[in-house]
Design an enzyme around this catalytic site. Structure first.
Site, PDB file in Angstrom:
ATOM      1  N   CYS A  25       0.862  -1.182   0.000  1.00 19.16           N
ATOM      2  CA  CYS A  25       0.000   0.000   0.000  1.00 19.16           C
ATOM      3  C   CYS A  25       0.897   1.229   0.000  1.00 19.16           C
ATOM      4  CB  CYS A  25      -0.925   0.013   1.221  1.00 19.16           C
ATOM      5  SG  CYS A  25      -1.887   1.539   1.339  1.00 19.16           S
ATOM      6  N   CYS A  39      -5.016   5.957  -3.909  1.00 20.70           N
ATOM      7  CA  CYS A  39      -4.324   4.666  -3.884  1.00 20.70           C
ATOM      8  C   CYS A  39      -2.922   4.893  -4.421  1.00 20.70           C
ATOM      9  CB  CYS A  39      -5.071   3.638  -4.739  1.00 20.70           C
ATOM     10  SG  CYS A  39      -4.226   2.039  -4.851  1.00 20.70           S
TER      11      CYS A  39
END
Length: 275
Positions: free
Chosen positions: A74, A218
């Site tokens: 991530c 993201c």
């Protein structure tokens, strides 16, 4: 009682927990309950900081989606992780070496409060993404629900598929994202990016994340979009990526080279909770 910190990177929000000085364990059910925005703390992902598995590294950390599933990478979380360990006095370094289940990363805290992350070399081999394809292509055809999509596929430690759209505001993120995130050609699921090319150094992006639906930002998705756009000849080596939650800067010099992502990381509050 478990102490935690709520953080966000461009609105992509996290519950960050120090597992170095606290003995903690989270079951998938507990994570789902904590992630609930009405009855829990509310977050896109939980980040668990752990001691390093390798003596040459500073930390290891684990990443859990709101549905309780563990994931490999991530980008926004990496920036928040770096700011967290420095803010909490777990390290005094400005350059931090860490590992996740996806591999090793180097994080650099910038003077302006931002964080630069070496996201590693993008993975283009379909077998390693993983993506069912005979060979690497810059553009693939993906069929779903009687529709055919032109897309690029890449792993930034986690799998991404990127589709180009004319207008990001009209992109069918919820419908097509939900279709493709579980597509049979991606055995482990996939994050779905919708990219509008504004200029060779500027794109707009929305991402439907595997296990979390659409999020405000993201980081690994921004990296994947920059890679796909460059491979397809639409983008240069330095790209500004505008997401609903804000902007990131991506630098990539091409195949075989590591990719660098720079962006903000913000602390929201500290808290404690009884599981």
């Amino acid at each position: 009682m478990i102490h935690f910190t709520k953080m966000h990177g461009l609105g992509n929000d996290f519950m960050v927990v120090d597992g170095v000085t606290q003995n903690v364990f989270f079951s998938p059910e507990q994570i789902r309950r904590l992630a609930d925005r009405n009855f829990g703390i509310g977050f896109d992902q939980l980040l668990l900081v752990e001691p390093p598995y390798d003596p040459d590294l500073d930390f290891h950390y684990r990443i859990f989606n709101a549905d309780g599933s563990e994931v490999e990478q991530c980008g926004n979380g990496a920036r928040c992780f770096a700011r967290f360990v420095r803010n909490k006095g777990l390290t005094q370094k400005h350059k931090i070496k860490v590992s996740t289940s996806a591999g090793k990363m180097t994080l650099r805290l910038e003077r302006d409060g931002g964080v630069t992350v070496n996201m590693g070399v993008p993975i283009l081999d379909p077998a390693q993404i993983p993506f069912k394809a005979k060979k690497f292509e810059k553009t693939y055809l993906l069929q779903s629900a009687q529709q055919t999509f032109l897309c690029g596929a890449v792993s930034m430690g986690n799998p991404h598929v990127v589709l180009e759209v004319d207008d990001i505001t009209q992109a069918p993120v919820a419908d097509v994202g939900a279709q493709l995130t579980r597509h049979e050609r991606f055995p482990k699921g996939v994050n779905v990016g919708f990219m509008q090319v504004v200029a060779p150094d500027h794109i707009k992006l929305r991402v439907y994340e595997r296990g979390a639906a659409e999020t405000l930002a993201c980081g690994s998705g921004a990296c994947a979009a920059a890679v796909v756009g460059q491979l397809q000849g639409k983008l240069g080596s330095r790209v500004r990526v505008d997401l609903p939650g804000g902007s990131l800067t991506i630098n990539w010099e091409g195949e075989g080279k590591p990719l660098w992502m720079t962006g903000p990381a913000q602390q929201v509050y500290d808290g404690q909770i009884q599981l």
